[in-house]
Motif scaffolding. Structure first.
Motif, PDB file in Angstrom:
ATOM      1  N   ASP A 121      14.432 -14.251 -28.374  1.00 43.27           N
ATOM      2  CA  ASP A 121      15.344 -14.746 -27.341  1.00 43.27           C
ATOM      3  C   ASP A 121      16.097 -13.605 -26.675  1.00 43.27           C
ATOM      4  O   ASP A 121      16.332 -13.618 -25.454  1.00 43.27           O
ATOM      5  CB  ASP A 121      16.334 -15.748 -27.948  1.00 43.27           C
ATOM      6  CG  ASP A 121      15.669 -17.059 -28.351  1.00 43.27           C
ATOM      7  OD1 ASP A 121      14.547 -17.331 -27.867  1.00 43.27           O
ATOM      8  OD2 ASP A 121      16.260 -17.800 -29.167  1.00 43.27           O
ATOM      9  N   ALA A 125      15.835 -12.578 -22.697  1.00 42.01           N
ATOM     10  CA  ALA A 125      17.045 -12.486 -21.875  1.00 42.01           C
ATOM     11  C   ALA A 125      17.132 -11.127 -21.179  1.00 42.01           C
ATOM     12  O   ALA A 125      17.393 -11.046 -19.971  1.00 42.01           O
ATOM     13  CB  ALA A 125      18.282 -12.724 -22.738  1.00 42.01           C
ATOM     14  N   PRO A 132      22.456 -11.572 -22.841  1.00 44.90           N
ATOM     15  CA  PRO A 132      22.200 -12.485 -23.967  1.00 44.90           C
ATOM     16  C   PRO A 132      23.481 -13.153 -24.462  1.00 44.90           C
ATOM     17  O   PRO A 132      24.517 -12.503 -24.625  1.00 44.90           O
ATOM     18  CB  PRO A 132      21.619 -11.552 -25.035  1.00 44.90           C
ATOM     19  CG  PRO A 132      21.034 -10.409 -24.269  1.00 44.90           C
ATOM     20  CD  PRO A 132      21.968 -10.206 -23.111  1.00 44.90           C
TER      21      PRO A 132
END
Length: 676
Positions: A121, A125, A132
């Motif tokens: 993730d 990002a 993030p």
């Protein structure tokens, strides 16, 4: 986008890390360019060079308590030189000790708990130019309430993770054609249900999102799939199953044994970890039937009171003896894990541990010094009592405690002599080996003994040289000579690709660390032989000067070796090298040029050289400058001699209608240099 993962093992011999392998593979299978940097010394230049050459957008690292200070320093350095790079730290240290996060500066994100999806993730990002935020298990220093955030993500089904790509690690990348020297390691589970007071496991479990899911195993099908895949990819005959307790689930273990691949039965043996009380006679026999040769048991202390009350290990002396007897009946060896320096331990307690091991008679044993890990029950006890005096990057030989009953010197003495005391009761040969190892580990003791025995400073000057048995042994083959210059490390991957492509006979001289596995490894200098003999790969045949005293060879080396037929007290021209009847005559030759001579005698067609860096007028790349203490004039004179010898070798090849002589790594001998 590129992601650089840093694997630090400073003060450790580890060459593999399952967690990092899983992270790297997870990122890779989702389409991102990922690379692993293995760091075994605290040198920021290594980090700086990797960042410069790879140009990553994200640098991430994992750390246990020992490695944590190094990792923080390295990630801060990344930010200092490249503020645009996004930095992430994770691992056991920040998971069990959230307070440490408050002291982390100039690092963008901290991962507490498992990190496969959270790291992905972060990657997505950063790739999308988004700051993030709100990512499970991720904390962002500088934001409010960073210590309060709990772990919410974990891998519920380990079968959903891709099988780890081992080629991220150096030892696997360079082993496609050669057998693995260190055992290959497998991990089929995550988590342990027990709460030993010295272990971080309980803290990890307390921080886990769903404690009932903390202990997880892959399916038997998945475990066997990984075994088959790795055994097809790499050459090895032994492996280790690193599950905390491989026998925790009897149904799973028996199913694994019943379905174990038949093709591995005759070619592989393995070791596995078990906990006393979780393995019975039926399981022992099943494990033996599929090639298990050794079970690894945690004894930790032979003092039952310490085991129960201090270590929180509910294992009786009777249970230990029963496990020992079952293993003996099944024909399986044992390895034991033991500690000294436990709070409350006395000399009497230590000798109980020694005596317990003497009764068990383990084939192998490991001894460590107790280390008070933060937030463990025993670590917090030591902290409260003011017993922690320092920190260390290893738990094998140094005590960090102000112990209540033992001095620091006593603890380290027992750690050093523990194996000797145990083995001396049932294996005098092993005891002697341990005593030698103790002596060799102390430079002062080693120097005194060598001097007393008239060691390697004495040579046999009455050597009668005869035609060696290796004349034309590899006639028509290409040879690669690995001298010991720093370019061996700097250009390791390129050199390995050269070896893979040309398949030469590989000869190494002096110290090459564990960079390559040569066919032959040569020493012509007694000092080099004594300093680096333990670094020689056991798959390499040793080539030694005929002037070494035979008893020194026999005492310090037990493997295969041949004597090189050469005379370096040759009354010829300075810097000359001549070959007559397979004997090399030289004046002022280095081990590199002697090995070139051996290659010629063995029938070399083309000779390639790597790591012969030489010495330049502007700067020295002399690999042994810290021990040789040679003056600059001597180094430049040595360069002149080697240059002259290289010219003679090239002329020899020409006269005998063979191939060519080329130095393929950066060198002061520009006349001979060609890029790989």
């Amino acid at each position: 986008m590129r992601i650089l993962l840093i694997f630090t093992m400073i003060g450790s011999k580890a060459k593999w890390h399952q967690g990092i392998a899983s992270l790297a593979t997870y990122i890779k299978v989702h389409g991102y360019d990922c690379r692993l940097l293995e760091v075994y010394e605290n040198n920021l230049n290594i980090i700086e060079e990797a960042v410069k050459s790879y140009d990553p957008a994200i640098v991430a690292a994992t750390a246990n308590s020992h490695q944590f200070p190094y990792v923080v320093e390295m990630l801060r350095h990344v930010k200092d030189i490249r503020p645009d790079i996004y930095t992430v730290i994770g691992g056991v240290a920040v998971t069990v000790d959230p307070e440490s996060i408050a002291f982390i500066e100039n690092i963008d994100a901290v991962c507490r708990g498992e990190g496969e999806q959270p790291l992905l993730d972060i990657v997505r990002a950063v790739e999308g130019g988004i700051e993030p935020a709100n990512i499970e298990n991720m904390i962002f220093p500088g934001k409010p309430d960073i210590s309060a955030k709990s772990c919410t993500y974990y891998v519920k089904d380990l079968n959903t993770l891709p099988i780890a790509d081992r080629n991220f690690f150096e030892r696997f990348r360079n082993s496609a054609k050669t057998p693995m020297m260190l055992p290959v390691r497998f991990l089929f589970c995550r988590g342990c249900p027990f709460n030993c007071s010295y272990c971080c496991n309980k803290v990890m479990k307390d921080n886990f999102p769903k404690p009932s899911d903390y202990v997880r195993q892959v399916s038997v099908d998945r475990a066997i799939e990984e075994l088959n895949l790795v055994s097809d990819q790499y050459k090895f005959d032994h492996f280790v199953i690193d599950d905390d307790i491989f026998t925790l689930n009897k149904r799973w273990t028996m199913d694994f044994c019943n379905r174990y691949p038949e093709k591995l039965l005759a070619t592989k043996s393995f070791h596995c970890n078990v906990r006393i009380g979780t393995v019975d006679e039926e399981m022992m026999k099943a494990l033996k039937s599929i090639g298990c040769t050794q079970l690894e048991l945690g004894i930790e202390s032979g003092d039952a009171d310490l085991r129960y009350k201090v270590l929180n290990r509910k294992i009786t002396d009777e249970m230990i003896r029963e496990t020992k007897d079952m293993a003996k009946r099944a024909g399986i060896h044992l390895q034991t894990f033991n500690m000294v320096g436990i709070p409350g331990e006395t000399r009497r307690s230590i000798f109980k541990t020694i005596r317990t091991n003497q009764i068990i008679k383990p084939k192998e044993l490991q001894i460590t010094v107790f280390y008070p890990y933060p937030h463990t029950a025993l670590g917090e006890y030591c902290k409260e009592k003011g017993m922690i005096a320092s920190t260390s990057n290893t738990y094998f030989n140094k005590s960090v405690l102000k112990h209540d009953k033992l001095s620091k010197g006593e603890i380290e003495f027992y750690a050093k002599f523990f194996k000797f005391f145990v083995y001396s009761s049932y294996s005098l040969g092993r005891a002697k080996e341990e005593l030698k190892a103790i002596i060799k580990s102390s430079d002062k003791v080693k120097r005194l003994i060598i001097r007393f025995k008239g060691g390697p400073s004495k040579v046999n000057t009455n050597v009668k040289l005869t035609t060696p048995p290796y004349v034309d042994r590899h006639k028509g083959r290409d040879f690669l000579i690995l001298a010991s210059g720093p370019t061996l490390r700097e250009q390791r991957d390129e050199i390995q690709r050269f070896i893979d492509k040309h398949n030469p006979i590989v000869m190494a001289g002096n110290f090459i660390d564990n960079l390559f596995v040569p066919d032959y490894h040569g020493f012509t200098n007694r000092k080099r032989f004594m300093a680096y003999i333990n670094k020689v790969n056991t798959n390499s045949k040793l080539l030694l000067s005929p002037y070494f005293a035979n008893r020194i060879i026999k005492e310090y080396y037990k493997g295969k070796y041949e004597e090189i037929a050469f005379d370096d007290i040759y009354p010829g021209k300075i810097g000359s090298i001549e070959i007559k009847d397979g004997i090399i005559y030289s004046e002022g030759a280095t081990v590199g040029t002697i090995l070139i001579g051996v290659a010629l005698v063995m029938g070399a067609e083309n000779i390639y050289i790597a790591g012969m860096d030489g010495y330049s007028k502007s700067s020295s790349s002399h690999f042994y400058k810290e021990t040789d203490n040679k003056k600059r004039e001597e180094l430049l004179h040595q360069e002149m001699l080697v240059t002259n010898q290289l010219k003679q070798v090239r002329e020899y090849l020409k006269q005998n209608k063979r191939g060519r002589l080329v130095v393929i790594t950066n060198t002061a001998y520009e006349e001979f240099y060609e890029k790989i």
